[in-house]
Design a protein around this motif. Structure first.
Motif, PDB file in Angstrom:
ATOM      1  N   SER A  88     -13.996 -51.105  27.308  1.00  0.00           N
ATOM      2  CA  SER A  88     -13.757 -51.321  28.736  1.00  0.00           C
ATOM      3  C   SER A  88     -14.376 -50.183  29.527  1.00  0.00           C
ATOM      4  N   ARG A  89     -14.704 -50.496  30.759  1.00  0.00           N
ATOM      5  CA  ARG A  89     -15.172 -49.495  31.722  1.00  0.00           C
ATOM      6  C   ARG A  89     -14.141 -49.451  32.837  1.00  0.00           C
ATOM      7  N   ALA A  97     -15.578 -42.705  37.099  1.00  0.00           N
ATOM      8  CA  ALA A  97     -15.922 -43.810  36.194  1.00  0.00           C
ATOM      9  C   ALA A  97     -15.727 -43.346  34.758  1.00  0.00           C
ATOM     10  N   LEU A  98     -15.274 -44.258  33.917  1.00  0.00           N
ATOM     11  CA  LEU A  98     -14.964 -43.940  32.525  1.00  0.00           C
ATOM     12  C   LEU A  98     -15.290 -45.144  31.658  1.00  0.00           C
ATOM     13  N   ALA A  99     -16.022 -44.941  30.574  1.00  0.00           N
ATOM     14  CA  ALA A  99     -16.292 -46.007  29.600  1.00  0.00           C
ATOM     15  C   ALA A  99     -15.638 -45.626  28.286  1.00  0.00           C
ATOM     16  N   LEU A 100     -14.819 -46.547  27.749  1.00  0.00           N
ATOM     17  CA  LEU A 100     -14.097 -46.296  26.512  1.00  0.00           C
ATOM     18  C   LEU A 100     -14.753 -47.054  25.363  1.00  0.00           C
ATOM     19  N   ALA A 111     -14.603 -39.352  25.508  1.00  0.00           N
ATOM     20  CA  ALA A 111     -14.935 -39.975  26.796  1.00  0.00           C
ATOM     21  C   ALA A 111     -13.997 -39.488  27.888  1.00  0.00           C
ATOM     22  N   LEU A 112     -12.713 -39.326  27.566  1.00  0.00           N
ATOM     23  CA  LEU A 112     -11.750 -38.843  28.554  1.00  0.00           C
ATOM     24  C   LEU A 112     -12.034 -37.398  28.942  1.00  0.00           C
ATOM     25  N   ALA A 297     -20.967 -53.652  31.132  1.00  0.00           N
ATOM     26  CA  ALA A 297     -19.795 -53.746  30.272  1.00  0.00           C
ATOM     27  C   ALA A 297     -19.199 -55.143  30.367  1.00  0.00           C
ATOM     28  N   GLN A 298     -18.685 -55.639  29.250  1.00  0.00           N
ATOM     29  CA  GLN A 298     -18.070 -56.968  29.278  1.00  0.00           C
ATOM     30  C   GLN A 298     -16.787 -56.968  30.097  1.00  0.00           C
TER      31      GLN A 298
END
Length: 464
Positions: A88-89, A97-100, A111-112, A297-298
């Motif tokens: 998820s983004r 903004a954050l992408a996991l 990522a965090l 991102a999906q």
């Protein structure tokens, strides 16, 4: 051989039918609608296609077991699965903004730290470690086994007390904390970490201000076991289970509404009623001109501008809607969902009050809310509104009409704690030959648990 009638051809009814027919029972499924799948619906128009219920699969082991037990073949021979990466983004109210990454707790921590600063990953990881304790304590009684005859022990939250540096433990014999309190105490009240933790609960219809700390099991499961997409949408999964039922000789009677007196049978399986006051979901299906941008991102989560206002609107007593709520933006990279490479199918979903609390059929209510959702997503930089060819807004009123779920409410997963307030009714009713299954019965809502409800009931009945 028992004559078994299953009321409802949702995914739980289909899975139960396949399991029971495989072990020799004579199974008839009665469905009030004209097709199977329940909430796993599909909307198609002009070459576009959208899931109208769940869109992503967690704990695929549930359906792998179903495929093996009913046909001795892997699930991947029935449907095409792909891991979702990034999982998820997230776009937060302050512009962060954050992408996991998918199924990588170490990657999530990195990522965090990168997006939110050093130490964020460590704090989050500590909470997820305690979520693992909840998983280990509740996996069997709240997922794999029938609800105990005396579920009293499940009224206690297994979330362990966390140490406080230099102070006493958080819970020295006191009441178990809520999810919001965990965010305040163990995540330092960090706005983005709080929004991230509580979004998982909100997505499943839980109010984080009252949900037990054990709700941390939900993000733990997703980040540990991963998230998967199905080519053709989750409707393809329902179709695969339906075909398996046909192969095993299950009889289907569509457009057949059954009351309290079902057709003659030795055993009757029916869905438990959903609480109408629980939240529902709005979905906005967007047919867009222009190709899906590379690297999209999906699943993107656009977080609420005001989390407190959102919770008050969704879980308060009055009929109100949040202005800029938490929105999931679902953008599958699936050619079967679009007419060609120059178009894109996007779905916005948001947790909202059910039809029991808010009249979604009132003129203008649904369309005005859809306008707000698109504007909220575009303010976060997604640029969807200018590309819209057409849209369809689906509300809890549509869910109620199509699935007969009271108020269009969506059942929640069972959770331990809170004195048992978040448990679901047992599958055994105490009435001879009658069983409950589906999302509103043990072990609760969500695609994986609906499949496990079928597995538990089939185990209670046993082979012919």
């Amino acid at each position: 051989m028992a004559r078994i009638v299953i009321i409802g051809a949702g995914i739980s009814g289909l899975a139960a039918a396949a399991r029971l027919a495989t072990v020799g029972h004579r199974v008839t499924v009665c469905e009030a609608a004209g097709t199977y799948g329940g909430m796993l619906g599909r909307y198609q128009r002009e070459g576009f296609a959208f899931d109208t219920g769940p869109t992503l699969l967690t704990l695929p082991a549930v359906y792998r077991d179903l495929a093996l037990k009913t046909g001795r073949e892997p699930l991947e021979q029935l449907v095409e699965l792909a891991p979702v990466d990034p999982e998820s983004r997230h776009l937060f109210a302050d512009g962060t903004a954050l992408a996991l990454p998918n199924a990588s707790r170490g990657g999530v921590a990195q990522a965090l730290d990168t997006a939110l600063g050093a130490g964020a990953g460590e704090r989050w990881g500590a909470v997820m470690n305690r979520g693992r304790t909840v998983w280990e304590a509740t996996r069997r009684p709240l997922l794999e086994e029938p609800l105990p005859a005396d579920p009293g022990a499940l009224g206690t939250d297994p979330y362990p007390a966390a140490p406080r540096r230099g102070l006493a433990r958080l819970r020295p014999g006191g009441p178990a904390p809520t999810l919001d309190q965990i965010a305040a105490r163990e995540l330092g009240g960090h706005p983005a970490l709080t929004a991230l933790l509580t979004e998982y609960a909100l997505r499943f219809g839980f109010d984080p201000r009252t949900a037990p700390a054990g709700a941390t099991v939900i993000p733990y499961m997703e980040q540990t076991f991963g998230v998967w997409s199905v080519r053709g949408g989750l409707r393809a999964l329902a179709e695969a289970v339906y075909r398996r039922c046909e192969q095993r000789g299950v009889e289907f009677r569509f457009d057949t509404r059954v009351g309290q007196d079902p057709p003659e049978a030795d055993l009757v399986l029916r869905p438990a009623p959903t609480e109408a006051a629980l939240p529902g979901r709005v979905s906005v299906l967007l047919a867009l001109r222009g190709a899906r941008p590379p690297g999209t991102a999906q699943r993107t989560v656009v977080h609420a501008a005001d989390r407190s206002a959102e919770l008050a609107a969704v879980f308060g007593s009055g009929p109100s809607l949040p202005e800029r709520p938490t929105v999931q933006v679902l953008r599958p990279d699936d050619p079967s969902g679009r007419p060609d490479e120059e178009h894109e199918a996007v779905t916005l979903t948001v947790t909202v009050p059910s039809q029991a609390r808010l009249d979604w059929t009132a003129p203008g209510v649904a369309d005005r809310f859809a306008d707000q959702l698109i504007a909220h997503a575009d303010a976060a930089g997604l640029g969807l509104g200018e590309r819209v060819l057409w849209r369809v807004v689906r509300t809890p009123a549509d869910t109620e009409r199509e699935t007969l779920a009271p108020g269009g409410a969506v059942p929640r997963p069972a959770l331990a704690g809170a004195g048992g307030a978040f448990l679901q009714p047992a599958n055994s009713t105490g009435q001879d030959g009658h069983y409950l299954l589906g999302g509103a019965a043990h072990p609760g809502g969500g695609l994986a648990r609906a499949g496990m409800s079928a597995c538990v009931v089939a185990g209670l009945i046993g082979p012919a």
